[in-house]
Design a protein around this motif. Structure first.
Motif, mmCIF file in Angstrom:
data_model
loop_
_atom_site.group_PDB
_atom_site.id
_atom_site.type_symbol
_atom_site.label_atom_id
_atom_site.label_comp_id
_atom_site.label_asym_id
_atom_site.label_seq_id
_atom_site.Cartn_x
_atom_site.Cartn_y
_atom_site.Cartn_z
ATOM 1 N N SER A 1 1.015 -0.718 0.026
ATOM 2 C CA SER A 1 0.074 0.068 -0.164
ATOM 3 C C SER A 1 0.860 1.043 -0.069
ATOM 4 O O SER A 1 1.531 1.207 0.755
ATOM 5 N N LEU A 2 0.438 2.210 -0.915
ATOM 6 C CA LEU A 2 1.539 3.412 -0.777
ATOM 7 C C LEU A 2 0.253 4.735 -0.749
ATOM 8 O O LEU A 2 -1.033 5.119 -1.616
ATOM 9 N N PHE A 3 0.467 5.643 0.568
ATOM 10 C CA PHE A 3 -0.357 6.560 0.995
ATOM 11 C C PHE A 3 0.694 8.238 -0.114
ATOM 12 O O PHE A 3 1.739 8.668 0.381
ATOM 13 N N GLY A 4 -0.229 9.135 -0.898
ATOM 14 C CA GLY A 4 0.274 9.774 -1.059
ATOM 15 C C GLY A 4 0.963 9.348 -2.662
ATOM 16 O O GLY A 4 1.933 8.227 -2.885
ATOM 17 N N ALA B 1 -5.832 9.178 2.450
ATOM 18 C CA ALA B 1 -4.957 8.605 3.945
ATOM 19 C C ALA B 1 -5.714 7.977 4.991
ATOM 20 O O ALA B 1 -5.076 6.882 5.691
ATOM 21 N N GLU B 2 -5.530 9.399 6.198
ATOM 22 C CA GLU B 2 -6.579 8.846 7.041
ATOM 23 C C GLU B 2 -7.198 7.672 7.370
ATOM 24 O O GLU B 2 -6.700 7.358 8.496
ATOM 25 N N ALA B 3 -8.025 8.393 6.743
ATOM 26 C CA ALA B 3 -9.763 8.191 6.719
ATOM 27 C C ALA B 3 -9.726 6.806 5.932
ATOM 28 O O ALA B 3 -9.866 5.355 6.671
ATOM 29 N N PHE B 4 -8.399 5.702 4.517
ATOM 30 C CA PHE B 4 -8.614 4.769 4.472
ATOM 31 C C PHE B 4 -8.200 4.021 5.172
ATOM 32 O O PHE B 4 -8.303 2.533 5.536
ATOM 33 N N ALA B 5 -6.958 3.961 5.960
ATOM 34 C CA ALA B 5 -6.268 3.896 7.468
ATOM 35 C C ALA B 5 -7.532 3.104 8.165
ATOM 36 O O ALA B 5 -7.418 1.743 9.167
ATOM 37 N N ALA B 6 -7.995 4.174 9.349
ATOM 38 C CA ALA B 6 -9.238 4.326 9.564
ATOM 39 C C ALA B 6 -10.186 2.816 9.717
ATOM 40 O O ALA B 6 -10.136 2.382 10.325
ATOM 41 N N VAL C 1 -2.901 1.948 -4.175
ATOM 42 C CA VAL C 1 -2.168 3.311 -4.053
ATOM 43 C C VAL C 1 -3.875 4.303 -3.389
ATOM 44 O O VAL C 1 -4.168 4.185 -4.259
ATOM 45 N N VAL C 2 -3.068 5.221 -2.908
ATOM 46 C CA VAL C 2 -4.872 6.100 -2.442
ATOM 47 C C VAL C 2 -3.922 7.490 -1.978
ATOM 48 O O VAL C 2 -2.742 7.729 -1.362
ATOM 49 N N GLU C 3 -4.479 8.391 -2.611
ATOM 50 C CA GLU C 3 -3.946 9.580 -3.154
ATOM 51 C C GLU C 3 -5.280 10.538 -3.494
ATOM 52 O O GLU C 3 -6.263 9.799 -3.252
ATOM 53 N N LEU C 4 -5.011 11.568 -2.606
ATOM 54 C CA LEU C 4 -6.559 12.810 -1.715
ATOM 55 C C LEU C 4 -6.659 13.012 -2.918
ATOM 56 O O LEU C 4 -7.492 13.677 -3.631
ATOM 57 N N PHE D 1 -3.129 7.156 13.547
ATOM 58 C CA PHE D 1 -2.710 7.116 12.190
ATOM 59 C C PHE D 1 -1.313 6.281 12.091
ATOM 60 O O PHE D 1 -1.940 5.014 11.869
ATOM 61 N N GLN D 2 -0.707 5.892 13.084
ATOM 62 C CA GLN D 2 0.323 4.952 13.241
ATOM 63 C C GLN D 2 -0.767 3.822 13.211
ATOM 64 O O GLN D 2 0.344 2.680 12.971
ATOM 65 N N SER D 3 -1.276 3.937 14.690
ATOM 66 C CA SER D 3 -1.801 2.917 15.256
ATOM 67 C C SER D 3 -2.747 1.499 14.040
ATOM 68 O O SER D 3 -2.558 1.103 13.829
ATOM 69 N N ASP D 4 -3.742 2.491 13.097
ATOM 70 C CA ASP D 4 -4.602 2.158 11.936
ATOM 71 C C ASP D 4 -3.491 1.944 11.543
ATOM 72 O O ASP D 4 -3.900 0.294 10.579
#
Length: 271
Positions: A91-94, A145-150, A115-118, A178-181
């Motif tokens: 997974s790539l955030f950004g 990415a924050e919502a995706f990870a959560a 890939v998750v891009e805002l 975020f780190q925990s997610d």
């Protein structure tokens, strides 16, 4: 980052990192706008740069070889492949300009890459101006990415998180939730790779301490030119490896990727 003054300036000799300069390189080819501001493409010889306004180069693509990792922080993030050479899902955030994405797809055509891009504008520019590679194992999501990870819907082997806007690193990367997610998204032997910005501030030190606690001390840190800090965190523990053999693997991986990795490997230190 709250202002450009918090960036570390580039040195005259180093072009391999995201940094503020007195002027952006080359000539502007294209500019678009969205709710987060401008997105620009600049060209200097065979290289094209993605920039968010005047805030420095976010990504660089060598148009003669779009899979070549140009910036040093990208090269350092790819050290993760020394410890997990055959991830099934990444997974790539950004997305940025797509350089890291291109590198990963060229490295292993069997890898499933999400890939998750805002920003849709960033995706459109990467496709139309920066030779974004999109294979049948490539998935691109327009999402936060924050919502995706959560939501935590897809387990993954490696998360590369490289979240920046025009004013610098998104501070979400430093936050415990975020780190925990991200930790929960990882498979049992998974890795989290963060591209942080060394501002010399207490919040960075606190975030690194939290990461060390979250990953039971199994974290490595690689500072690179220009102020970036690359963190490799291992959910299942740091793999045991002979230093000499690891150097040999770094040399081989560097040849595969087209870059020297042994010096960056030597810069990896425990947090």
């Amino acid at each position: 980052m709250s202002s450009m003054l918090e960036y570390f300036a580039a040195t005259d000799s180093d072009e391999s990192h995201r940094a503020i300069r007195n002027s952006l390189p080359g000539q502007e080819l294209y500019r678009a706008y969205d709710e987060w501001g401008p997105v620009c493409v600049l060209e200097d010889g065979p290289r094209r740069y993605l920039s968010f306004g005047d805030g420095g180069e976010q990504s660089c693509i060598d148009m003669t070889n779009p899979a070549l990792p140009v910036f040093e922080y990208v090269q350092a993030m790819l050290l993760a492949l020394l410890y997990m050479p055959n991830p099934a899902h990444v997974s790539l955030f950004g997305l940025g300009g797509g350089n890291l994405s291109n590198c990963l797809q060229a490295y292993d055509a069997q890898m499933q890459l999400t890939v998750v891009e805002l920003r849709q504008q960033v995706v459109d520019i990467a496709r139309n101006w920066l030779s974004l590679t999109e294979t049948d194992r490539f998935e691109l999501l327009i999402d936060d990415a924050e919502a995706f990870a959560a939501r935590g819907t897809t387990k993954t082997d490696i998360i590369f998180s490289d979240l920046y806007l025009d004013d610098g690193m998104q501070l979400i990367q430093l936050e415990q939730d975020f780190q925990s997610d991200c930790y929960n998204l990882l498979n049992d032997q998974g890795m989290l790779v963060l591209n942080l910005w060394d501002q010399g501030q207490a919040r960075n030190r606190s975030a690194l301490t939290r990461m060390k606690d979250l990953f039971d001390g199994q974290c490595l840190l690689c500072p690179v030119n220009g102020g970036n800090l690359i963190v490799l965190a291992f959910k299942g523990g740091l793999p045991q490896s002979n230093p000499r053999r690891l150097q040999q693997h770094a040399k081989q991986l560097g040849k595969t990727l087209g870059i020297p990795l042994q010096r960056l490997l030597n810069q990896l230190k425990p947090i």
